[in-house]
Scaffold this motif. Structure first.
Motif, short mmCIF file in Angstrom:
data_model
loop_
_atom_site.label_atom_id
_atom_site.label_comp_id
_atom_site.label_asym_id
_atom_site.label_seq_id
_atom_site.Cartn_x
_atom_site.Cartn_y
_atom_site.Cartn_z
N PRO A 146 -54.80 81.70 -8.52
CA PRO A 146 -55.36 81.20 -9.77
C PRO A 146 -56.88 81.27 -9.73
N ALA A 147 -57.43 81.80 -10.79
CA ALA A 147 -58.88 81.92 -10.84
C ALA A 147 -59.51 80.55 -10.66
N SER A 148 -60.24 80.39 -9.59
CA SER A 148 -60.76 79.05 -9.31
C SER A 148 -61.95 78.76 -10.21
N PRO A 149 -61.89 77.67 -10.91
CA PRO A 149 -62.98 77.34 -11.83
C PRO A 149 -64.26 77.06 -11.05
N SER A 150 -65.36 77.28 -11.69
CA SER A 150 -66.64 77.22 -11.01
C SER A 150 -66.96 75.82 -10.49
N PHE A 151 -66.42 74.79 -11.15
CA PHE A 151 -66.81 73.45 -10.77
C PHE A 151 -65.93 72.84 -9.68
N SER A 152 -65.04 73.68 -9.08
CA SER A 152 -64.12 73.10 -8.12
C SER A 152 -64.81 72.90 -6.78
N ALA A 153 -65.60 71.87 -6.70
CA ALA A 153 -66.19 71.49 -5.43
C ALA A 153 -65.07 70.96 -4.54
N PRO A 154 -65.19 71.07 -3.22
CA PRO A 154 -64.12 70.56 -2.34
C PRO A 154 -63.78 69.12 -2.71
N VAL A 155 -62.60 68.99 -3.29
CA VAL A 155 -62.20 67.67 -3.78
C VAL A 155 -61.85 66.79 -2.59
N PRO A 156 -62.37 65.60 -2.55
CA PRO A 156 -62.02 64.70 -1.45
C PRO A 156 -60.54 64.38 -1.47
N PRO A 157 -59.96 63.99 -0.34
CA PRO A 157 -58.54 63.62 -0.33
C PRO A 157 -58.28 62.43 -1.25
N ALA A 212 -58.37 74.68 -23.91
CA ALA A 212 -59.07 75.85 -23.37
C ALA A 212 -58.64 76.16 -21.94
N SER A 213 -57.70 75.38 -21.38
CA SER A 213 -57.26 75.60 -19.99
C SER A 213 -56.03 76.48 -19.96
N HIS A 214 -55.95 77.32 -18.94
CA HIS A 214 -54.85 78.26 -18.86
C HIS A 214 -53.80 77.81 -17.86
N PHE A 215 -52.58 78.14 -18.19
CA PHE A 215 -51.50 77.99 -17.21
C PHE A 215 -51.53 79.20 -16.30
N SER A 216 -50.98 79.04 -15.12
CA SER A 216 -50.80 80.20 -14.25
C SER A 216 -49.43 80.12 -13.62
N PHE A 217 -48.96 81.27 -13.17
CA PHE A 217 -47.60 81.34 -12.64
C PHE A 217 -47.61 82.19 -11.39
N ASN A 218 -47.08 81.68 -10.29
CA ASN A 218 -47.09 82.47 -9.07
C ASN A 218 -45.70 82.61 -8.45
N GLY A 219 -44.65 82.50 -9.26
CA GLY A 219 -43.30 82.76 -8.76
C GLY A 219 -43.14 84.24 -8.50
N SER A 220 -42.76 84.61 -7.29
CA SER A 220 -42.70 86.03 -6.95
C SER A 220 -41.36 86.63 -7.35
N ARG A 246 -48.83 76.28 -12.72
CA ARG A 246 -49.95 75.36 -12.64
C ARG A 246 -50.71 75.37 -13.95
N LEU A 247 -51.37 74.27 -14.22
CA LEU A 247 -52.25 74.20 -15.38
C LEU A 247 -53.63 73.92 -14.83
N GLY A 248 -54.49 74.92 -14.85
CA GLY A 248 -55.76 74.77 -14.15
C GLY A 248 -55.46 74.50 -12.69
N GLU A 249 -55.96 73.39 -12.16
CA GLU A 249 -55.63 73.07 -10.76
C GLU A 249 -54.47 72.10 -10.66
N HIS A 250 -53.99 71.63 -11.79
CA HIS A 250 -52.89 70.66 -11.77
C HIS A 250 -51.56 71.39 -11.55
N GLY A 251 -50.72 70.79 -10.73
CA GLY A 251 -49.44 71.42 -10.44
C GLY A 251 -48.29 70.68 -11.10
N PHE A 252 -47.11 71.27 -11.01
CA PHE A 252 -45.91 70.62 -11.53
C PHE A 252 -44.86 70.60 -10.43
#
Lengths: 354, 368
Positions: free
Chosen positions: B14-25, B197-205, B283-289
């Motif tokens: 997934p194209a990582s958005p520019s603001f994705s600083a290492p998110v703390p746990p 304005a956020s995109h879904f992404s799909f990585n099922g092979s 996924r929706l942006g960085e959010h998963g399901f």
């Protein structure tokens, strides 16, 4: 309601709500109150999450309220797409009381068991009336209005198909065939004065499925060698032909086509998303009645034809007695009799006809 | 158009958005979907819908659809907020009229002239992807959550590729490409969907789809053999040759019925496997399901539902729908990667109407 003006002086009813502005997904905690004809929302000052305070005033006539459901949050939408989501159903209902808002008739029906049961009863009655009266009447009307050429086109090719699969060339002597055809056309001549006879053609075939006779939409009446031999009586054979001509004259094939399509469509709407097979079961069962109805009509036509020619109805009854015997003996008759009225009943009807 | 194969097992990053600083746990809690619809309430909506649709000769069915979907959407909640359906009944009605005219035209053509019918069929095949594409747009555009509309930006060319070209290819390769085509369809649907304005992404092979189909088919086969060995053994007992009595016929009918019921249950089985496969790779942006349906449970629901519907001559249908939907929705959860307050709307022209009615009648939706 005129009371709206008087309530404006009292303390307005307040309801907790979430506000979404339609531009971002941010959830604002607000309070909604209605004063007179204006709805005002404002964010509570205690809420630290709010960067800025929200305040919005809008005439209630511009707001759209979602329909009442028993457990879902209500939504109040602004003209620009912003909306409020309200979890507290009771407080919101009290607030709506003070406005002119009124649930639509459909919503009041949906939220009321008595109205629902009345709707269910009305539905059952409506379906029953449609099935028993409306659909047959409409189908009959359409079938009579459609030009015969439509029916003919639908039936084109049916005989070829049957010839390939269940029929074989006739083995009856040519003289016997000619005699049957000539006699029947003489009988129908008398009938023509009462009701116009549709163009028809008698087709002789040997059958691989036992004694049978049937009419095709193309106007052909297929008479099998087996039924001629089984009846072994010229008058009775005339009865069979008269019955089949009745189907053609009353446009039964077109009518059945319309009726079974309508029933199939209705069953698909009702049960289609459950299972296609299950949707077919009521279709087949319900269609049986229509089938028996047209058989009775064709019998009536045959009776009328016999009467017009001064022939004995006993001969007509004999056809069904004979087929009934074969049926009871477990012979290969069913194709002719399945979805037909019971033979004994038909014999009675023919003999009792006036 | 030429990217026929992604390497299986290598998911699209997934194209990582520019603001994705290492998110703390300490990520936010898992947000389970919940469904508050109840059979008794939906029964009332259903029966009134049915009555009005019959009385108006089907015209009301468009309004009925909107009421039905609003009921489903309003009762579906995640992270404390429910969904909303905005479909316009007039738009749906227009779509349905077009569909009915097309179907009647086809029915008539088929009775009059087989050649004409073939032409109509080819024309329908050529138009269908376009209709699906429009109805996807219509459906997503008319869905919103937290005041933000969903949307579909996929192109018509993409729709033709996955709904016409690949199915044709599948047909001519004896359906061996079915899982591949299915993956391409889902990838098309899910990568082209957006929320604001956020995109879904799909990585099922593709490999995962083949594996899921094999698992589903394996379960079917195992059940088939089990039925033959248990129920079927009663029909043809070893050694008891010669006695072909009533009990044998009875057992034989029982075997046929059991096999039919088992085959019928393949739909809930595949639905379960597919919903899990698809949503666990979306996924929706960085959010998963996450989807955690269990096929045994879904088959049990489907089986008891159909028994209930038959025993009540259809009156149980709304209860059955709610029961199945509730299980499907409540098996889902959202795995937020951060705050859900940051989505922004994206204004685009609305989807059109015609395709909506079409897919409604043909019912394409394989998964949620």
């Amino acid at each position: 309601m005129r009371t709206a003006a008087t309530t404006s002086t009292a303390t307005p009813v307040q309801v907790a709500a979430f506000y979404f502005d339609g531009k971002t997904s941010r959830r604002h905690v607000v309070t909604l109150e209605v004063t007179g004809d204006m709805a005002r929302i404002y964010s509570s000052r205690e809420s630290p999450a709010e960067a800025e305070l929200i305040e919005r005033v809008c005439p209630i006539t511009q707001l759209r309220v979602s329909e009442r459901l028993s457990r879902a949050a209500r939504k109040v939408t602004y003209p620009d797409g912003a909306y409020l989501e309200i979890q507290d159903q009771g407080a919101f209902a009290a607030l709506l009381e003070t406005t002119r808002h009124r649930d639509s008739l459909v919503v009041r029906m949906q939220q009321n068991w008595r109205a629902t049961l009345a709707a269910a009863a009305a539905l059952v009655i409506l379906l029953a009336v449609s099935y028993l009266y409306l659909l047959p009447a409409a189908a009959g009307l359409i079938a009579r209005t459609l030009p015969a050429s439509v029916e003919r086109r639908i039936g084109a090719g049916a005989l070829d198909f049957l010839d390939k699969h269940i029929l074989a060339p006739t083995a009856l002597p040519a003289a016997q065939r000619a005699a049957i055809s000539t006699r029947f056309s003489a009988l129908t001549a008398g009938m023509n004065a009462v009701e116009p006879i549709p163009p028809y053609e008698i087709v002789f075939r040997k059958s691989r499925i036992g004694p049978n006779a049937f009419a095709l939409p193309s106007g052909q009446i297929v008479l099998t060698d087996e039924i001629v031999k089984l009846l072994n009586d010229d008058d009775a054979v005339m009865g069979v032909l008269a019955h089949e001509l009745g189907h053609l004259q009353r446009r039964h094939l077109m009518r059945r086509l319309i009726q079974s399509s309508a029933i199939g469509a209705a069953a698909t709407v009702l049960f289609g998303d459950v299972s296609a097979v299950i949707a077919n079961i009521p279709t087949v069962l319900l269609d049986m009645k229509y089938s028996r109805d047209v058989e009775r009509e064709a019998d009536d036509y045959a009776i009328a034809l016999f009467k017009a020619n001064g022939m004995s109805r006993q001969k007509l009854a004999y056809v069904f007695e004979k087929l009934g015997e074969k049926e009871a003996a477990g012979g290969g008759v069913p194709p002719y009799l399945s979805s037909h009225p019971a033979s004994a009943e038909r014999v009675q009807r023919i003999l009792n006809a006036h | 158009m030429s990217d026929t194969f992604n390497q299986p097992g290598q998911p699209d990053v997934p194209a990582s958005p520019s603001f994705s600083a290492p998110v703390p746990p300490a990520p936010p809690a898992v947000e389970a979907f919940s469904f508050s619809g109840r059979g008794s309430e939906y029964f009332r909506i259903w029966i009134v819908n049915l009555l009005l649709s019959v009385v108006t000769l089907g015209i009301y069915s468009a309004w009925a659809k909107v009421r039905r979907l609003r009921y489903f959407y309003d009762n579906t909640t995640v992270a404390g907020t429910s969904f909303e359906y905005h479909g316009n009944p007039m738009a749906i009605l227009k779509g349905r009229i077009v569909t009915v005219v097309l179907l009647f035209g086809y029915q008539f053509a088929i009775r009059f002239n087989p050649l004409l019918a073939l032409l109509v069929l080819i024309a329908a095949g050529a138009v269908l992807p376009w209709l699906i594409w429009r109805s996807l747009q219509f459906k997503l555009y008319n869905t919103s959550y937290r005041g933000i509309r969903f949307g579909f930006r996929g192109s018509a060319a993409g729709a033709y590729k996955v709904y016409l070209w690949l199915p044709l290819l599948t047909f001519f390769t004896l359906y061996l490409l079915t899982p591949f085509t299915h993956q391409r369809i889902k990838r098309f649907q899910h990568t082209e969907s957006r929320f604001g304005a956020s995109h879904f992404s799909f990585n099922g092979s593709v490999g995962a789809f083949y594996k899921t189909y094999l698992v589903g088919f394996g379960i079917y086969l195992a059940g088939f053999i089990a039925i033959l060995l248990t129920v079927g053994a009663g029909a043809y007992p070893f050694g008891g040759a010669g006695e072909f009595e009533r009990t044998h016929i009875f057992s034989f009918v029982l075997v046929i019925l059991a096999l039919y019921a088992w085959t019928f249950l393949m739909y809930p089985l595949f639905l379960t496997l597919m919903q899990n496969l698809i949503w666990n790779h979306t996924r929706l942006g960085e959010h998963g399901f996450r989807s955690e349906m269990r096929w045994g449970r879904m088959m049990f629901i489907a089986f008891t539902n159909i028994v209930g519907i038959i025993c009540t001559l259809g009156l149980y249908t709304p209860f059955a729908q709610i029961r199945a939907l509730r299980y499907r929705v409540e098996s889902m959860s959202l795995l937020p990667a951060g705050s859900l307050d940051e989505f922004i709307a994206d204004n685009e022209p609305s989807g059109s109407t015609v395709g909506e009615g079409m897919t409604d009648l043909l019912d394409f939706d394989l998964s949620l």
